[in-house]
Design an enzyme around this catalytic site. Sequence first.
Site, PDB file in Angstrom:
ATOM      1  N   GLU A  15       7.620  15.930  15.919  1.00 23.25           N
ATOM      2  CA  GLU A  15       8.683  15.724  14.903  1.00 23.25           C
ATOM      3  C   GLU A  15       8.564  17.194  13.999  1.00 23.25           C
ATOM      4  O   GLU A  15       7.469  17.583  13.616  1.00 23.25           O
ATOM      5  CB  GLU A  15       8.087  14.621  14.191  1.00 23.25           C
ATOM      6  CG  GLU A  15       8.817  14.306  12.841  1.00 23.25           C
ATOM      7  CD  GLU A  15       8.395  12.909  12.362  1.00 23.25           C
ATOM      8  OE1 GLU A  15       7.506  12.715  12.283  1.00 23.25           O
ATOM      9  OE2 GLU A  15       9.487  12.182  11.900  1.00 23.25           O
ATOM     10  N   GLU A  28       7.912   1.384  12.146  1.00 28.18           N
ATOM     11  CA  GLU A  28       8.896   2.299  12.006  1.00 28.18           C
ATOM     12  C   GLU A  28       8.603   3.553  11.998  1.00 28.18           C
ATOM     13  O   GLU A  28       8.063   4.056  10.925  1.00 28.18           O
ATOM     14  CB  GLU A  28       9.711   1.921  10.673  1.00 28.18           C
ATOM     15  CG  GLU A  28      10.643   0.540  10.712  1.00 28.18           C
ATOM     16  CD  GLU A  28      11.886   0.762  11.502  1.00 28.18           C
ATOM     17  OE1 GLU A  28      12.305   1.767  11.886  1.00 28.18           O
ATOM     18  OE2 GLU A  28      12.442  -0.417  11.569  1.00 28.18           O
ATOM     19  N   LYS A  62       1.035  -1.161   0.023  1.00 25.01           N
ATOM     20  CA  LYS A  62       0.123   0.067  -0.136  1.00 25.01           C
ATOM     21  C   LYS A  62       0.870   1.235  -0.014  1.00 25.01           C
ATOM     22  O   LYS A  62       1.322   1.806   0.877  1.00 25.01           O
ATOM     23  CB  LYS A  62      -0.962  -0.139   1.275  1.00 25.01           C
ATOM     24  CG  LYS A  62      -2.265   0.472   1.082  1.00 25.01           C
ATOM     25  CD  LYS A  62      -2.262   1.923   0.681  1.00 25.01           C
ATOM     26  CE  LYS A  62      -2.006   2.914   1.699  1.00 25.01           C
ATOM     27  NZ  LYS A  62      -1.835   4.421   1.205  1.00 25.01           N
ATOM     28  N   CYS A 117      13.209  10.389   8.464  1.00 24.08           N
ATOM     29  CA  CYS A 117      12.785  10.180   9.697  1.00 24.08           C
ATOM     30  C   CYS A 117      13.872  10.458  10.523  1.00 24.08           C
ATOM     31  O   CYS A 117      13.763  10.769  12.098  1.00 24.08           O
ATOM     32  CB  CYS A 117      12.295   8.504   9.681  1.00 24.08           C
ATOM     33  SG  CYS A 117      13.455   7.446   8.974  1.00 24.08           S
TER      34      CYS A 117
END
Length: 484
Positions: free
Chosen positions: A376, A243, A170, A277
């Site tokens: 973040e 993750e 996906k 990330c």
Amino acid sequence: MRKLWINGQEVDGSEGTQVAIDPATEEIIAEYAWGGTAEADQAVAVAKAAFDGWRRTPAGTRAEMLHEIARRMRQEQESLAVDLTRETGRALRKNRGYVEWSAQCFDYYAELGRHSRGRVIPSPEASQLSLVLKVPLGVVAAIVPWNYPLLLLVWKLAPALAAGNTVVIKPATYTSWVTLGFARLFDHLPPGVVNIVAGSGRLVGDHLVRHPDVRMVAFTGSTEVGQHIMRMAADDMKHIHLELGGKDPLIICADSDLEAACRAAVWGGFLNAGQVCTSVERVYVERVVFRDVLDRVKALAEGLVVGPGMDPRSEVTPMIRPEERDKVHQQVISAQQSGALIVTGGRKPASQPRGYFYEPTVLTGVSEDMLVMREETFGPVLPVIAVDDFDEALRRSNQSQYGLGATLFTNDARKVKQYMEQIEAGNVWVNDPIVDNLAGPFGGMKRSGIGRELGEEGFEEFLETKHVHWEIEPGIKPWWYPWE
Ligand code: NAD
């Protein structure tokens, strides 16, 4: 028009079509099929049907098929890299490297799969044989983010296939077009072994996670969606591999090579416009060298060439969408309103009137309670903070809900040892940030995730352990009923 890829065939999407957008020009690149739950069901059904044949395929044959994927990637390196640049905005030269690295990942797991083995363990009695078998799980849903649509897919796909699982991919919404184009890398595999269903996260992603025939969800993306997936996966006790986001700190000790440390911080903060990330998101500097470091970081940031990924001179490429840029800008403005100083950047660059660019931004005077230090920041923003000493830097590095990556610059072995032991991060770098190693496990602690990708650990994630206890001389055991 690119279509969905199910059972080795191109398939239209029941939800119509979508368009791919070039973040550097804001132009429409292409159209592609958009799937829904019907295609998700179809893909899981064919992946389930293909599983038995694929797991029984000799490991050596599977390995050759995976090496063939690597060969195809190398053969098509340029066109894959160009597609990646067009849809992600990323520098073309970096994408060429990522294609090669993805090919190496298939080569690596092809061989790990070929050499995979269980164990024979001591049995309680001489007439018994005890075996530890490693078996594939079944259908794996691989849900991927937009920032590294090939690499992060391959980190899941290569070990999952090498271990004998079948996969439904996906892709992320922003990078579905490039991902549908990868189907040509897999068309030599038996139908159903790899399937790609582009569709919305809430519809197709959710449906795959809840599907009873999906045995594992391998996910890279935001912590928020990861938490949602973990909750959904609980019903069927699915294996999950998550993750997630990060807020990576980088410490610069006064004893380190300051020029190297500053260049590393700037590279780590602005690579792929900070949409990594493990990008550097907090720089803690020992106070005695703080002014020097801040001046160097400012000069380096201001010297970076901002431009489209197709231009070989560009060092900082666009962000993926205007709404992502707005989110980052809000963090910067909110920090400024709470007393932080924008040392450089903090706006759209005047040199790039089109495209979703944001200037490399350096902040100082930030405090730990500001959003830009807590959440973040998926953009090119580098807060630089003065600390009294290494101990304070380490303590503040750990003051985060995240624990993905962390970097230390020092030449002092005692500090390195203390850092290795005490830093709360899955990926620890000393004097060289954001390096990945195919053989080295990658992943996060705390809210940065569960499980590891790459290395042997990244292969084990896609296997289940069975203990077989075999009595070779069948007979009645004295401890069975009736008791004497
Ligand atoms: P995202 O969480 O928004 O989306 C990731 C994927 O999940 C996409 O394919 C999306 O369509 C799908 N999704 C969304 N809602 C879903 C749902 N309800 N059910 C199932 N699937 C759903 O993340 P993103 O914006 O694509 O990527 C950026 C994020 O990814 C950042 O937080 C970044 O830190 C993280 N990331 C982590 C790593 C790592 O290795 N730890 C690597 C790259 C990116």
